[in-house]
Design an enzyme around this catalytic site. Structure first.
Site, PDB file in Angstrom:
ATOM      1  N   GLU A 112       0.860  -1.191   0.000  1.00 29.70           N
ATOM      2  CA  GLU A 112       0.000   0.000   0.000  1.00 29.70           C
ATOM      3  C   GLU A 112       0.890   1.232   0.000  1.00 29.70           C
ATOM      4  O   GLU A 112       1.807   1.359   0.810  1.00 29.70           O
ATOM      5  CB  GLU A 112      -0.929  -0.017   1.226  1.00 29.70           C
ATOM      6  CG  GLU A 112      -1.867   1.178   1.250  1.00 29.70           C
ATOM      7  CD  GLU A 112      -3.155   0.946   2.021  1.00 29.70           C
ATOM      8  OE1 GLU A 112      -3.450  -0.203   2.387  1.00 29.70           O
ATOM      9  OE2 GLU A 112      -3.880   1.939   2.243  1.00 29.70           O
ATOM     10  N   LYS A 234      -3.903  -0.219  13.942  1.00 35.07           N
ATOM     11  CA  LYS A 234      -4.697   0.889  13.398  1.00 35.07           C
ATOM     12  C   LYS A 234      -6.146   0.545  13.701  1.00 35.07           C
ATOM     13  O   LYS A 234      -6.673  -0.435  13.177  1.00 35.07           O
ATOM     14  CB  LYS A 234      -4.463   0.978  11.890  1.00 35.07           C
ATOM     15  CG  LYS A 234      -5.399   1.927  11.146  1.00 35.07           C
ATOM     16  CD  LYS A 234      -5.037   2.019   9.655  1.00 35.07           C
ATOM     17  CE  LYS A 234      -5.984   2.943   8.900  1.00 35.07           C
ATOM     18  NZ  LYS A 234      -5.627   3.095   7.480  1.00 35.07           N
ATOM     19  N   GLU A 238     -10.419   4.878   9.176  1.00 40.14           N
ATOM     20  CA  GLU A 238     -10.648   4.507   7.777  1.00 40.14           C
ATOM     21  C   GLU A 238     -11.244   3.095   7.674  1.00 40.14           C
ATOM     22  O   GLU A 238     -10.703   2.223   6.994  1.00 40.14           O
ATOM     23  CB  GLU A 238      -9.347   4.640   6.977  1.00 40.14           C
ATOM     24  CG  GLU A 238      -8.825   6.079   6.987  1.00 40.14           C
ATOM     25  CD  GLU A 238      -7.564   6.307   6.169  1.00 40.14           C
ATOM     26  OE1 GLU A 238      -6.799   5.349   5.991  1.00 40.14           O
ATOM     27  OE2 GLU A 238      -7.361   7.442   5.733  1.00 40.14           O
ATOM     28  N   ARG A 271      -1.843   3.489  16.769  1.00 44.16           N
ATOM     29  CA  ARG A 271      -1.794   4.669  15.905  1.00 44.16           C
ATOM     30  C   ARG A 271      -2.913   5.661  16.232  1.00 44.16           C
ATOM     31  O   ARG A 271      -4.046   5.250  16.497  1.00 44.16           O
ATOM     32  CB  ARG A 271      -1.874   4.260  14.438  1.00 44.16           C
ATOM     33  CG  ARG A 271      -0.682   3.457  14.004  1.00 44.16           C
ATOM     34  CD  ARG A 271      -0.815   3.032  12.571  1.00 44.16           C
ATOM     35  NE  ARG A 271      -0.385   4.014  11.614  1.00 44.16           N
ATOM     36  CZ  ARG A 271      -1.109   4.417  10.572  1.00 44.16           C
ATOM     37  NH1 ARG A 271      -2.325   3.976  10.387  1.00 44.16           N
ATOM     38  NH2 ARG A 271      -0.611   5.272   9.720  1.00 44.16           N
ATOM     39  N   ARG A 288     -11.193  18.238  10.303  1.00 46.47           N
ATOM     40  CA  ARG A 288     -10.469  16.966  10.472  1.00 46.47           C
ATOM     41  C   ARG A 288      -9.187  17.072  11.306  1.00 46.47           C
ATOM     42  O   ARG A 288      -8.933  16.187  12.117  1.00 46.47           O
ATOM     43  CB  ARG A 288     -10.186  16.371   9.087  1.00 46.47           C
ATOM     44  CG  ARG A 288      -9.233  15.211   9.137  1.00 46.47           C
ATOM     45  CD  ARG A 288      -9.151  14.492   7.832  1.00 46.47           C
ATOM     46  NE  ARG A 288      -7.919  13.727   7.759  1.00 46.47           N
ATOM     47  CZ  ARG A 288      -7.543  13.016   6.711  1.00 46.47           C
ATOM     48  NH1 ARG A 288      -8.322  12.957   5.641  1.00 46.47           N
ATOM     49  NH2 ARG A 288      -6.412  12.349   6.721  1.00 46.47           N
ATOM     50  N   ASP A 317      -2.268  14.351   7.149  1.00 49.30           N
ATOM     51  CA  ASP A 317      -1.812  13.084   6.610  1.00 49.30           C
ATOM     52  C   ASP A 317      -0.635  13.286   5.662  1.00 49.30           C
ATOM     53  O   ASP A 317      -0.814  13.202   4.451  1.00 49.30           O
ATOM     54  CB  ASP A 317      -2.994  12.425   5.871  1.00 49.30           C
ATOM     55  CG  ASP A 317      -2.672  11.010   5.443  1.00 49.30           C
ATOM     56  OD1 ASP A 317      -1.625  10.490   5.870  1.00 49.30           O
ATOM     57  OD2 ASP A 317      -3.467  10.435   4.684  1.00 49.30           O
ATOM     58  N   GLU A 345       4.052   9.280  -0.555  1.00 50.77           N
ATOM     59  CA  GLU A 345       2.662   9.241  -1.021  1.00 50.77           C
ATOM     60  C   GLU A 345       2.197  10.582  -1.592  1.00 50.77           C
ATOM     61  O   GLU A 345       1.657  10.643  -2.689  1.00 50.77           O
ATOM     62  CB  GLU A 345       1.755   8.807   0.134  1.00 50.77           C
ATOM     63  CG  GLU A 345       0.291   8.807  -0.243  1.00 50.77           C
ATOM     64  CD  GLU A 345      -0.609   8.335   0.896  1.00 50.77           C
ATOM     65  OE1 GLU A 345      -0.094   7.959   1.970  1.00 50.77           O
ATOM     66  OE2 GLU A 345      -1.841   8.348   0.700  1.00 50.77           O
TER      67      GLU A 345
HETATM   68  O1  GCW Z   1      -2.733   8.475   3.958  1.00 52.92           O
HETATM   69  C1  GCW Z   1      -3.516   7.404   4.206  1.00 52.92           C
HETATM   70  C2  GCW Z   1      -3.173   6.482   3.099  1.00 52.92           C
HETATM   71  C3  GCW Z   1      -3.639   5.086   3.360  1.00 52.92           C
HETATM   72  C4  GCW Z   1      -3.051   4.643   4.700  1.00 52.92           C
HETATM   73  C5  GCW Z   1      -3.511   5.613   5.781  1.00 52.92           C
HETATM   74  C6  GCW Z   1      -2.888   5.290   7.143  1.00 52.92           C
HETATM   75  C7  GCW Z   1      -2.395   2.467   5.425  1.00 52.92           C
HETATM   76  O2  GCW Z   1      -3.717   6.995   1.908  1.00 52.92           O
HETATM   77  O3  GCW Z   1      -3.201   4.291   2.312  1.00 52.92           O
HETATM   78  O4  GCW Z   1      -3.414   3.332   5.017  1.00 52.92           O
HETATM   79  O5  GCW Z   1      -3.108   6.901   5.450  1.00 52.92           O
HETATM   80  O6  GCW Z   1      -1.912   5.921   7.492  1.00 52.92           O
HETATM   81  O7  GCW Z   1      -3.412   4.446   7.836  1.00 52.92           O
END
Ligand code: GCW
Length: 618
Positions: A112, A234, A238, A271, A288, A317, A345
């Site tokens: 990922e 985690k 999400e 996390r 957020r 993020d 990313e």
């Molecule tokens: O930024 C986001 C990413 C996800 C990632 C998430 C995280 C692993 O787009 O891909 O998932 O953060 O940090 O958990």
């Protein structure tokens, strides 16, 4: 692709370590011999001094240290010699006990947010790796003092739940391979694992059966891997399961696993990436970046002693520019780790050049201004993969190297770290070393200018996160808005706006609270401003937006020229040039898409009369 490994910063140590190297001390002795051959160094005496732990001392021709300290001392000695700065007398110990790499590798072999190929250890739902290659990677980690490797994605997809179950013997074999390098294994687990893998009807952290299941699981894991580092989770993030399902808080969730690990000396890394990813974009009250603080600040002091709360460096993020996360400044009674992202990313995906140490230095300065919380660990999302240079772009290795140096000593000067990497990797000295070092040192500033200057983030292409799309996230549920209109742009996060600013200690509240003292780089993160607003340097906001994008592209062109003139060896040269062409294309897209977006919206022309691709009707 699983081709032979290539040049990295330890070219002189590129030989295989004998399989019977059981302890770090033996490895160290071997490494030293290898290094001596190619560097013709005098072999120092090695002295095991357990009380030094991970620290080392070089003095009077002797390297001393604890088991891993000795290993680190030998690497430090060899690398300093190879970088042209031999060490006669020095001692050092790491600033943080845990220096962790988090890999987001899935067992099908995908990674990922991976931009360096596929997983180095998983393929088709099982372990599959070349031990020689993995020892080389482990050696890279050890050489810069990294000591924990979490091998699987925090989004735990099946069959990765079996890593602590049916695959445990294989997991243990990998742990054994890493052990001589002082690298301990960690695994990500799913909070609902007792249900999905243990046959229980619930994963409620206060349920006795669930507690027993985690205890039994931890006992089994430690029977197979006695030096197992711990688990990473985690949760409630999400769409991942977590304690909220059972009306429990995150201290109750984290402590459940921590208590199972405690008898074995393991840590539970939890996390703090928790926010509502199903926000209504019309809702301007919910902000957020406030979410993590709101979740965790009330729980400060409730986490067990072997829990580490792992907080991303910024409240969003991993954007190119964010302020320091206020959560890191609000948890004095909690063990904290800062999470960085080596995988690029949002920062060029190992196509665009982006060296991170200068950014990390700024983060540490902000932390200090905010009260200097004592973190206990550093973590970084991995940029490793099975491509031949292991980090996707040959220069992206500077971030793995730089992270190790940073986690060992956060006060290390970025320029020195980067210059060392350049010298060790390519043997460059003098002007060539200075030219590549400067290119890398500036790379983040250049990227920021052509993509997201002034703290204006989230104009990126949704999902892929590469390339511009100014409205891509604007009407979505992710809480990622810039709210540009024809008059103004940015979010007011002060007391007159969302109130996010109030999460900071006074010193940072003051600095960010006024548009006059807020650094330009974060202006639109904290403040909403009209396009005609005059910046401290006398230019209007809209003109700064245009200028920065034009400058960013022009500077990227200069980078390309510098790069072409460097005597890089093949295949790095061809690869870096090929990627540079893609970077220029990307930079041009960002410049023109963002500038035309704002020009069309605002109707403002460029003071220098450049083409904004806006097709003004008048
Ligand atoms: O930024 C986001 C990413 C996800 C990632 C998430 C995280 C692993 O787009 O891909 O998932 O953060 O940090 O958990």
């Amino acid at each position: 692709m699983n081709t032979a490994p290539r040049r990295h910063w330890l070219p002189f140590l590129n030989k295989e370590v004998p399989a019977d190297c059981a302890t770090p001390t033996e490895t160290a002795a071997f490494e030293l011999k290898t290094g001596c051959e190619s560097l013709r160094l005098r072999m120092p005496e090695l002295e095991l001094r357990s009380e030094l732990g991970e620290g080392w001392r070089i003095s009077g021709g002797t390297i001393s240290g604890g088991e891993t300290g000795l290993l680190y001392g030998v690497y430090a000695y060899l690398m300093a010699a190879a970088a042209g700065k031999p060490i006669a007398e020095a001692e050092s110990r790491p600033r943080y006990a845990l220096r962790m790499i988090n890999c987001w590798d899935n067992m099908d072999g995908s990674v990922e947010r991976g931009y360096s190929g596929r997983s180095l250890w998983f393929r088709d739902g099982r372990f599959s790796y070349d031990p020689v290659r993995l020892r080389q990677v482990a050696r890279m980690l050890a050489s810069v003092g990294l000591n924990v490797l979490c091998i699987n994605n925090v989004n735990v997809h099946e069959p990765a739940q079996g890593l602590i179950d049916e695959f445990l013997p294989d997991t243990a074999r990998l742990a054994a391979l890493l052990r001589p390098f002082g690298v301990r294994l960690m695994l990500s687990v799913d909070f609902s694992q007792p249900m999905r893998h243990g046959g229980l009807p619930t994963a409620d952290p206060l349920n006795k059966e669930v507690q027993r299941w985690w205890r039994d699981t931890a006992d089994r894991v430690y029977a197979a891997i006695p030096d197992f580092a711990g688990l990473l989770v985690k949760a409630d993030s999400e769409h991942r399961p977590g304690p909220f399902t059972y009306g429990r808080n995150h201290a109750e969730g984290a402590n459940l696993l921590a208590r199972a690990l405690k008898p074995h000396g393991g840590v539970l890394v939890w996390r703090a990436f928790v926010y509502n990813c199903q926000q209504d974009w019309r809702d301007t009250k919910t902000d957020r970046p406030m979410a993590a603080y709101e979740t965790y600040h009330p729980l400060d002091g409730q986490f067990d002693g072997n829990v580490i709360l792992q907080v991303k460096n910024g409240p969003f993020d991993f954007q190119v520019r964010e302020p320091i996360s206020p959560t890191l400044l609000a948890m004095p009674r909690t063990n904290l780790a800062m999470e960085l992202q080596l995988a690029q990313e949002y920062t060029g995906q190992q196509t665009d050049i982006y060296a991170m140490n200068p950014m990390w230095k700024e983060l540490m300065e902000e932390l200090r201004e905010g009260g200097d919380p004592q973190l206990c660990a550093m973590a970084a999302v991995s940029n490793l993969g099975d491509e031949s240079c292991v980090t996707g772009h040959p220069f992206a290795a500077v971030n793995l190297f730089g992270f190790g140096r940073f986690a060992w000593d956060p006060a290390a000067e970025p320029e020195r770290v980067i210059a060392d990497w350049v010298r060790l990797t390519y043997g460059f000295e003098g002007e060539t070393q200075a030219a590549l070092t400067a290119l890398l040192m500036n790379s983040r500033a250049v990227y920021e200018k052509y993509t997201a200057p002034l703290g204006l983030n989230w104009m990126v292409t949704p999902n892929s996160h590469y390339g511009p799309n100014p409205s891509g996230y604007e009407y979505q549920s992710w809480g990622t808005y810039h709210r540009a209109t024809r008059e103004a742009v940015g979010i007011d996060r002060t007391d007159s706006g969302t109130g996010y600013l109030s999460q900071y200690p006074a010193a940072l509240r003051e600095k960010y609270g006024s548009a006059d003292t807020c650094p330009d780089s974060l202006l639109l993160f904290f403040h909403r401003r009209r396009y005609g607003w005059v910046m401290p340097d006398g230019r209007t906001l809209i003109q700064r937006i245009y200028d920065d994008h034009f400058e960013g592209y022009a500077e990227a062109e200069k980078m390309a020229e510098t790069l072409a003139a460097l005597p890089l060896p093949e295949p790095d040269r061809s690869e870096a040039l090929r990627k540079m062409a893609l970077q220029l294309h990307n930079a041009r897209e960002w410049r023109d898409v963002i500038n035309s977006f704002f020009a069309r919206l605002s109707g403002c022309a460029d003071a220098q009369g450049r083409d904004l691709c806006a097709d003004f009707d008048d």
